[in-house]
Write a protein that holds these residues in place. Structure first.
Motif, mmCIF file in Angstrom:
data_model
loop_
_atom_site.group_PDB
_atom_site.id
_atom_site.type_symbol
_atom_site.label_atom_id
_atom_site.label_comp_id
_atom_site.label_asym_id
_atom_site.label_seq_id
_atom_site.Cartn_x
_atom_site.Cartn_y
_atom_site.Cartn_z
ATOM 1 N N GLN A 1 1.974 -20.819 16.635
ATOM 2 C CA GLN A 1 0.518 -22.312 16.232
ATOM 3 C C GLN A 1 0.076 -22.302 17.593
ATOM 4 O OE1 GLN A 1 4.377 -21.196 15.444
ATOM 5 N NE2 GLN A 1 5.591 -22.730 16.382
ATOM 6 N N CYS A 2 0.398 -22.102 18.448
ATOM 7 C CA CYS A 2 0.239 -22.092 19.832
ATOM 8 C C CYS A 2 -1.664 -21.406 19.273
ATOM 9 C CB CYS A 2 0.729 -21.952 20.929
ATOM 10 S SG CYS A 2 2.447 -22.528 21.194
ATOM 11 N N CYS B 1 3.287 -21.558 26.100
ATOM 12 C CA CYS B 1 3.539 -22.964 26.080
ATOM 13 C C CYS B 1 3.915 -22.832 27.370
ATOM 14 C CB CYS B 1 3.835 -23.599 24.756
ATOM 15 S SG CYS B 1 3.909 -23.264 23.870
ATOM 16 N N ASP C 1 -9.941 -29.940 27.014
ATOM 17 C CA ASP C 1 -9.806 -30.046 24.996
ATOM 18 C C ASP C 1 -9.327 -28.377 25.272
ATOM 19 O OD1 ASP C 1 -10.625 -32.314 24.303
ATOM 20 O OD2 ASP C 1 -12.603 -31.621 23.457
ATOM 21 N N GLN D 1 -4.311 -28.377 25.501
ATOM 22 C CA GLN D 1 -3.863 -29.048 24.689
ATOM 23 C C GLN D 1 -1.694 -29.913 25.218
ATOM 24 O OE1 GLN D 1 -3.551 -27.051 20.987
ATOM 25 N NE2 GLN D 1 -5.225 -26.953 20.502
ATOM 26 N N VAL D 2 -2.381 -31.185 25.002
ATOM 27 C CA VAL D 2 -1.089 -31.833 26.152
ATOM 28 C C VAL D 2 0.049 -32.668 24.723
ATOM 29 C CG1 VAL D 2 0.055 -33.341 27.819
ATOM 30 C CG2 VAL D 2 -1.617 -31.639 28.159
ATOM 31 N N SER D 3 1.153 -31.861 25.177
ATOM 32 C CA SER D 3 1.705 -32.665 23.599
ATOM 33 C C SER D 3 3.623 -32.716 24.036
ATOM 34 C CB SER D 3 2.086 -32.689 22.271
ATOM 35 O OG SER D 3 3.626 -32.823 21.338
ATOM 36 N N THR D 4 3.256 -34.499 24.593
ATOM 37 C CA THR D 4 4.640 -34.969 25.040
ATOM 38 C C THR D 4 4.836 -36.124 24.423
ATOM 39 O OG1 THR D 4 3.256 -35.056 27.673
ATOM 40 C CG2 THR D 4 5.053 -36.634 27.031
ATOM 41 N N ASP D 5 6.549 -36.198 24.635
ATOM 42 C CA ASP D 5 6.555 -37.170 23.266
ATOM 43 C C ASP D 5 7.057 -38.144 23.719
ATOM 44 O OD1 ASP D 5 9.021 -35.098 23.103
ATOM 45 O OD2 ASP D 5 10.315 -35.744 24.452
ATOM 46 N N ALA D 6 6.486 -39.276 22.517
ATOM 47 C CA ALA D 6 6.492 -40.542 22.142
ATOM 48 C C ALA D 6 7.158 -41.684 23.440
ATOM 49 C CB ALA D 6 6.401 -40.909 21.150
ATOM 50 N N SER E 1 7.864 -32.571 28.438
ATOM 51 C CA SER E 1 5.922 -32.697 27.536
ATOM 52 C C SER E 1 5.300 -31.110 27.161
ATOM 53 C CB SER E 1 5.486 -33.272 28.830
ATOM 54 O OG SER E 1 3.945 -32.901 28.039
ATOM 55 N N ARG E 2 4.786 -30.464 26.304
ATOM 56 C CA ARG E 2 4.540 -29.425 26.019
ATOM 57 C C ARG E 2 2.675 -29.176 27.093
ATOM 58 N NH1 ARG E 2 7.940 -31.848 23.505
ATOM 59 N NH2 ARG E 2 6.233 -32.316 22.764
#
Length: 195
Positions: free
Chosen positions: A46-47, A52, A79, A82-87, A104-105
Motif C-alpha cells: 500500500q506504500c 515508510c 507530492d 506522502q505524509v500521514s500524521t495522526d489527527a 507521523s508516517r
C-alpha cells in the motif's frame, strides 16, 4: 450548571480551537517531549513501492503539538513524498497523570531510499503554555547495494529485452529472405543446366 456531567469530554470550536473540561482541578505542569524516534518500516504494497518512515513522539503534556518532515533539511512539500500524521495526539494513562503521544508516517520513494546519506528529519513542535519548543530526530539512509527489483529497473530491463527481441526477429527475417533468394537462384541455374 453541573460541571461534573461534562468532566473529561473534549469540545471543538471552528477549525482548531479545542476545549478540554477536566473533572477535578489538577496542576497543569507542562511536560516536554521525553522521547522522539524515527523508525524504518517495511516496504508495504500500500506504500506504492515506497519505504515508510515512522516518527513517534511520546510522553508530553499537554497535547498541543504539530509534526513536520524535511528531506535533506528542506521542507517536504512535494507530492512525491506522502505524509500521514495522526489527527490528534492520543492519551496514554500513566500513574502520575496523563501523557500523550503522536505518530507521523513518511512515504519515501525507493530512488531516495537506496542512495546513501539522504537525511529525513522529523520535527515536533510542542507548545508548553508559553513557548513553542522544537524537538527533532534525523534518520540518514545508508544506501543499499542490492535494492532488489524496483519498478524503474524492471521497466528498463523489459524495454531493453523488447528491443533486443525485435532486433533478433528482424535479423532472422533478413537471414530467411537471403536463404530463400539463394535457393531460388540455385534452382534457376540448375534448371538452365538441365535444359
Amino acid at each position: 450548571m453541573n460541571f461534573n456531567r461534562c468532566a473529561n469530554y473534549e469540545a471543538y470550536f471552528g477549525q482548531g480551537t479545542k476545549l478540554t473540561v477536566l473533572g477535578q482541578p489538577i496542576s497543569l505542569i507542562p511536560t516536554a517531549i521525553k522521547s522522539i524516534n524515527v523508525l524504518k518500516g517495511p516496504v508495504l504494497p500500500q506504500c506504492n513501492n515506497k519505504t515508510c518512515l515512522v516518527c513517534v513522539a511520546s510522553d508530553f503534556y499537554p497535547d498541543h503539538v504539530s509534526v513536520s518532515w524535511t528531506h535533506n533539511f528542506q521542507n517536504i512539500t512535494d507530492d512525491e513524498f506522502q505524509v500521514s500524521t495522526d489527527a490528534a495526539a492520543t492519551a496514554a494513562a500513566k500513574k502520575d497523570g496523563k501523557n500523550y503521544k503522536i505518530t507521523s508516517r513518511l512515504m519515501v520513494p525507493i530512488k531516495d531510499w537506496v542512495k546513501p546519506n539522504i537525511n529525513f528529519t522529523c520535527t515536533v513542535s510542542f507548545f508548553n503554555g508559553t513557548n513553542n519548543i522544537k524537538e527533532n530526530k534525523t534518520f540518514t539512509t545508508k544506501g543499499i547495494d542490492n535494492p532488489g527489483m524496483t519498478r524503474e529497473s524492471y521497466i528498463k530491463i523489459t524495454q531493453n529485452a523488447k528491443i533486443s527481441y525485435t532486433v533478433l526477429i528482424l535479423k532472422s527475417c533478413l537471414y530467411a529472405a537471403l536463404v530463400c533468394l539463394l535457393v531460388w537462384k540455385l534452382q534457376g541455374k540448375r534448371g538452365k543446366q538441365t535444359k
